[in-house]
Motif scaffolding. Structure first.
Motif, PDB file in Angstrom:
ATOM      1  N   LYS A   1       1.248  -1.191  -0.119  1.00 52.13           N
ATOM      2  CA  LYS A   1      -0.160  -0.054   0.336  1.00 52.13           C
ATOM      3  C   LYS A   1       1.476   0.857   0.050  1.00 52.13           C
ATOM      4  O   LYS A   1       1.160   2.395  -0.469  1.00 52.13           O
ATOM      5  N   GLY A   2       1.833   0.910   0.383  1.00 52.20           N
ATOM      6  CA  GLY A   2       2.875   2.214   0.618  1.00 52.20           C
ATOM      7  C   GLY A   2       3.809   2.490  -0.814  1.00 52.20           C
ATOM      8  O   GLY A   2       4.838   3.762  -0.960  1.00 52.20           O
ATOM      9  N   ASN A   3       3.841   1.465  -1.407  1.00 54.16           N
ATOM     10  CA  ASN A   3       4.252   1.497  -2.609  1.00 54.16           C
ATOM     11  C   ASN A   3       3.640   2.299  -3.769  1.00 54.16           C
ATOM     12  O   ASN A   3       2.822   2.154  -3.869  1.00 54.16           O
ATOM     13  N   ARG A   4       5.152   2.852  -5.054  1.00 56.41           N
ATOM     14  CA  ARG A   4       4.160   3.996  -5.525  1.00 56.41           C
ATOM     15  C   ARG A   4       4.020   3.079  -6.853  1.00 56.41           C
ATOM     16  O   ARG A   4       4.518   2.134  -7.381  1.00 56.41           O
ATOM     17  N   VAL A   5       3.742   3.562  -8.229  1.00 60.33           N
ATOM     18  CA  VAL A   5       3.346   3.046  -9.299  1.00 60.33           C
ATOM     19  C   VAL A   5       4.064   4.499 -10.088  1.00 60.33           C
ATOM     20  O   VAL A   5       3.434   5.929 -10.187  1.00 60.33           O
ATOM     21  N   VAL A   6       4.945   4.628 -10.972  1.00 56.42           N
ATOM     22  CA  VAL A   6       5.884   5.777 -11.391  1.00 56.42           C
ATOM     23  C   VAL A   6       6.040   5.862 -13.103  1.00 56.42           C
ATOM     24  O   VAL A   6       5.562   4.435 -13.175  1.00 56.42           O
ATOM     25  N   VAL A   7       6.115   6.713 -13.931  1.00 57.61           N
ATOM     26  CA  VAL A   7       5.692   6.185 -15.541  1.00 57.61           C
ATOM     27  C   VAL A   7       6.949   7.013 -15.526  1.00 57.61           C
ATOM     28  O   VAL A   7       7.938   7.855 -15.108  1.00 57.61           O
ATOM     29  N   ASP A   8       7.810   6.700 -16.896  1.00 59.19           N
ATOM     30  CA  ASP A   8       9.025   7.049 -17.411  1.00 59.19           C
ATOM     31  C   ASP A   8       7.911   8.500 -18.218  1.00 59.19           C
ATOM     32  O   ASP A   8       9.051   9.169 -18.848  1.00 59.19           O
ATOM     33  N   ASP A   9       7.194   8.397 -18.215  1.00 60.63           N
ATOM     34  CA  ASP A   9       6.966   9.054 -20.269  1.00 60.63           C
ATOM     35  C   ASP A   9       5.377   8.709 -19.711  1.00 60.63           C
ATOM     36  O   ASP A   9       3.924   8.525 -18.750  1.00 60.63           O
ATOM     37  N   PRO A  10       4.217  10.476 -19.670  1.00 63.02           N
ATOM     38  CA  PRO A  10       2.886  10.874 -19.536  1.00 63.02           C
ATOM     39  C   PRO A  10       1.915   9.865 -20.056  1.00 63.02           C
ATOM     40  O   PRO A  10       0.817   9.810 -19.748  1.00 63.02           O
ATOM     41  N   ALA A  11       2.685   9.750 -21.477  1.00 62.30           N
ATOM     42  CA  ALA A  11       1.665   9.106 -22.484  1.00 62.30           C
ATOM     43  C   ALA A  11       1.591   7.053 -21.649  1.00 62.30           C
ATOM     44  O   ALA A  11       0.745   7.301 -21.939  1.00 62.30           O
ATOM     45  N   LEU A  12       2.067   6.967 -20.710  1.00 61.52           N
ATOM     46  CA  LEU A  12       2.154   6.008 -19.894  1.00 61.52           C
ATOM     47  C   LEU A  12       0.668   6.295 -18.671  1.00 61.52           C
ATOM     48  O   LEU A  12       0.631   5.081 -17.557  1.00 61.52           O
ATOM     49  N   ALA A  13       0.015   7.731 -18.638  1.00 61.01           N
ATOM     50  CA  ALA A  13      -0.569   7.494 -17.176  1.00 61.01           C
ATOM     51  C   ALA A  13      -1.896   6.517 -17.170  1.00 61.01           C
ATOM     52  O   ALA A  13      -1.814   5.849 -16.268  1.00 61.01           O
ATOM     53  N   ASP A  14      -2.588   6.076 -18.052  1.00 57.69           N
ATOM     54  CA  ASP A  14      -3.130   5.681 -18.166  1.00 57.69           C
ATOM     55  C   ASP A  14      -3.416   4.020 -16.992  1.00 57.69           C
ATOM     56  O   ASP A  14      -4.154   3.228 -17.196  1.00 57.69           O
ATOM     57  N   GLU A  15      -2.788   3.346 -18.088  1.00 57.22           N
ATOM     58  CA  GLU A  15      -1.834   2.453 -17.947  1.00 57.22           C
ATOM     59  C   GLU A  15      -1.060   2.472 -16.574  1.00 57.22           C
ATOM     60  O   GLU A  15      -1.996   1.361 -15.297  1.00 57.22           O
ATOM     61  N   GLY A  16      -0.919   3.120 -15.750  1.00 64.13           N
ATOM     62  CA  GLY A  16      -0.083   3.346 -14.418  1.00 64.13           C
ATOM     63  C   GLY A  16      -1.045   3.679 -13.621  1.00 64.13           C
ATOM     64  O   GLY A  16      -0.890   2.997 -12.706  1.00 64.13           O
ATOM     65  N   ARG A  17      -2.376   4.177 -13.792  1.00 64.89           N
ATOM     66  CA  ARG A  17      -3.398   4.281 -12.221  1.00 64.89           C
ATOM     67  C   ARG A  17      -4.218   3.466 -12.554  1.00 64.89           C
ATOM     68  O   ARG A  17      -4.280   2.792 -12.061  1.00 64.89           O
ATOM     69  N   LEU A  18      -4.217   2.117 -13.305  1.00 64.22           N
ATOM     70  CA  LEU A  18      -5.343   1.008 -14.300  1.00 64.22           C
ATOM     71  C   LEU A  18      -4.271   0.033 -12.871  1.00 64.22           C
ATOM     72  O   LEU A  18      -4.826  -0.159 -11.923  1.00 64.22           O
ATOM     73  N   VAL A  19      -3.299   0.195 -12.686  1.00 69.67           N
ATOM     74  CA  VAL A  19      -2.572  -1.125 -12.433  1.00 69.67           C
ATOM     75  C   VAL A  19      -2.405  -0.789 -11.309  1.00 69.67           C
ATOM     76  O   VAL A  19      -2.338  -2.083  -9.854  1.00 69.67           O
ATOM     77  N   ALA A  20      -2.299   0.649 -10.777  1.00 72.83           N
ATOM     78  CA  ALA A  20      -1.868   0.710  -9.289  1.00 72.83           C
ATOM     79  C   ALA A  20      -3.336   0.458  -8.637  1.00 72.83           C
ATOM     80  O   ALA A  20      -3.292   0.177  -7.381  1.00 72.83           O
ATOM     81  N   ALA A  21      -4.735   1.072  -8.848  1.00 76.14           N
ATOM     82  CA  ALA A  21      -5.723   0.854  -8.392  1.00 76.14           C
ATOM     83  C   ALA A  21      -6.179  -0.870  -8.448  1.00 76.14           C
ATOM     84  O   ALA A  21      -6.494  -1.031  -7.198  1.00 76.14           O
ATOM     85  N   GLU A  22      -5.315  -1.837  -9.845  1.00 72.37           N
ATOM     86  CA  GLU A  22      -5.840  -2.804  -9.182  1.00 72.37           C
ATOM     87  C   GLU A  22      -5.317  -3.581  -8.108  1.00 72.37           C
ATOM     88  O   GLU A  22      -5.299  -4.210  -7.130  1.00 72.37           O
ATOM     89  N   LEU A  23      -3.814  -3.057  -7.329  1.00 72.77           N
ATOM     90  CA  LEU A  23      -2.533  -3.689  -6.943  1.00 72.77           C
ATOM     91  C   LEU A  23      -2.894  -2.805  -5.796  1.00 72.77           C
ATOM     92  O   LEU A  23      -1.919  -3.111  -4.894  1.00 72.77           O
TER      93      LEU A  23
END
Length: 533
Positions: free
Chosen positions: A86-108
């Motif tokens: 729960k304290g861990n982060r999902v981060v991206v190196d490109d704003p184009a991956l924001a949707d993928e990042g938000r989805l997997v963050a919510a799932e995990l």
């Protein structure tokens, strides 16, 4: 072996801590006694047993993750692996991956932190690797040092990496240490749903989109027009729409959900057959024989108004559905089931001769109809496909070369084997009805397909029957699609359909992702599917 000195809490005892490379056994060096020295034992006295070494931190080599579809390659490593926290982060190196990042963050159950350059223990990082020569759906997932990085040449590849990670960590699981390198064998991995004969609710279709996305399917076919119904709201011809239908708002919601899972929806308005719902509102366009009898579902392609109404619909729904592929149908035009179509339908024969010359046939006119509809969708930058029995042997008019073949049967009149299409250079999508057709009520000779049979006997090269076409044609086979047809619509409920196709879908995508013989037995594969849910 690297060795580190560890100071015990009292500050005086020293131990040895294996840092890497071991197998979990003894380090070969023993920890010293307290006070930092060991007195020499008298010659006549055996030395005291050395104290137990500090707990080892070496790990056995990791094993490849168990996922559906299975990953193509895993480089094992030693380490604890990774679990989401729960304290861990999902981060991206490109704003184009924001949707993928938000989805997997919510799932995990993790926090989405956006575009960050720093690295923290526990991070899941999503990255675009700039490898333009790679399969755009490929990805590399590295689990190392308490972090995970998923990198790919496109957002689609990165998304598939998150699906692998989601399965690995399902129900408290651990992503194994090491590097996964993965990519699909086939670029088209589809599921087709007949919503024309049976009304499926928007919520049920959305559930299937989520399921398909997690399994790395990338196409959802919607067959929404047939004799029994027309199931999507229409502004150009509202008179043809069935009472039970999807609104365009519902369809847009499905499209948005599909887009978030990198799934393209492939619409199908079948013609010139299977148009019964349209013809119910326009009986003047129904094909009639020389004796005046109406032909079920068949539109009279000698009439200009027939082309106008179908093109109205194609143009309307091209604005609704984004994406490349478009299914034109083209199958089972009943005029061509007669022994002498020219005698049975003199108006079609006359139209064929007028357009294509004195020797033209009804099959020529029907091929011209298909080419004209392909022209219509091509103006919307769509790639047309049609069922294989919409292509005819021996006609003077040939189907346009870019119309892809949806090969489903070898049972039609004048059946053409798959090799005829492949030898002609056509691209083919595998819908083999002996493996991939789930026909409600099991009419005619159909039986419900089993996941086991697909898993053990089918590959994308098995286009007809059970025999594979030669490997040299593999590149022309773009992929395949499992299909649900609702010939006897009330034979199963929505829930029964979902349960019935569950394992066939998983087996199909396994063989589209990797057509080689699976490493797991069917029993192991099924057990894995049950564990993953």
């Amino acid at each position: 072996m690297a060795v580190a000195l560890v100071v015990v809490a009292a500050g005086v005892s020293l131990g040895l801590w294996a840092a890497s490379g071991g197998d979990g056994g003894s380090t070969g060096s023993q920890a010293r006694s307290s006070q930092g020295a060991t007195a020499a034992a008298p010659p006549d006295q055996a030395p005291e047993a050395a104290p137990t070494p500090s707990p080892t931190r070496s790990y056995p080599l990791s094993e490849a993750p168990r996922t559906i579809p299975a990953v193509r390659d895993h480089e094992p490593a030693r380490g604890p692996g990774w679990q989401p926290g729960k304290g861990n982060r999902v981060v991206v190196d490109d704003p184009a991956l924001a949707d993928e990042g938000r989805l997997v963050a919510a799932e995990l159950g993790m926090a989405y932190a956006g575009d960050k350059d720093d690295r923290k223990t526990g991070d899941l990082r999503l990255a675009l690797n700039g490898d333009k020569g790679a399969n755009p759906e490929s990805y590399t997932m590295t689990v190392r040092g308490g972090r995970v990085e998923i990198a790919g040449p496109s957002d689609a590849g990165v998304f598939y990496g998150t699906r692998t990670l989601k399965q690995e960590t399902h129900d408290g699981g651990t992503a194994p240490e090491g590097v996964v390198k993965d990519e699909p064998a086939k670029p088209q991995r589809g599921f087709m749903l007949d919503i024309a004969r049976k009304n499926f609710t928007a919520g049920w279709i959305e559930d299937r989109v989520r399921e398909l996305g997690d399994l790395k399917f990338n196409q959802l076919g919607l067959h929404f027009s047939d004799d029994q119904g027309f199931r999507i709201e229409s502004s150009s011809h509202p008179e043809i729409v069935s009472q039970q239908h999807l609104t365009k708002a519902q369809v847009r919601k499905i499209i948005d959900l599909a887009r978030s899972r990198h799934i393209t929806i492939v619409p199908e308005i079948d013609s010139p057959g299977h148009l019964g719902a349209v013809l119910d509102a326009h009986p003047d366009l129904q094909l009639r024989s020389a004796q005046g009898s109406a032909v079920q579902g068949a539109i009279d392609i000698s009439k200009a108004e027939s082309a106008e109404i179908v093109d109205d619909l194609l143009n309307e729904y091209a604005d609704l559905f984004p994406g490349g592929p478009w299914h034109l149908g083209g199958d089972e035009y009943q005029a061509l089931t007669r022994s002498n179509p020219e005698a049975s339908f003199p108006q079609l024969a006359a139209a064929a001769r007028e357009r294509y010359g004195s020797g033209a046939t009804v099959a020529d006119l029907t091929t011209g109809w298909l080419n004209d509809r392909a022209d219509t969708v091509r103006k919307h930058q769509r790639v047309p496909r049609a069922w294989n029995d919409g292509f005819f042997r021996g006609t003077s008019v040939q189907a346009a070369k870019d119309i892809q073949v949806a090969y489903w049967t070898g049972k039609e009149i004048g059946a053409r084997p798959p090799l005829e299409y492949l030898e002609a250079g056509r691209k083919v999508i595998n819908y083999n009805d002996e493996f991939l057709y789930y026909v409600l009520g099991e009419p005619q000779t159909f039986v419900y397909p089993t996941g086991q049979r697909i898993y053990e006997q089918w590959t994308p090269r098995v286009l007809r029957g059970t025999a594979a076409v030669p490997a040299r044609y593999d590149g022309q086979i773009l992929g395949g699609s499992f299909a649900v047809w609702c010939d006897l619509a009330n034979s199963q409920t929505e829930d029964e359909v979902a349960a019935g196709i569950r394992m066939p879908l998983r087996a199909t995508v396994q063989k589209l992702w990797d057509p080689d013989r699976p490493e797991m037995s069917w029993a192991e594969f099924r057990a894995l599917a049950d564990r993953l849910g």
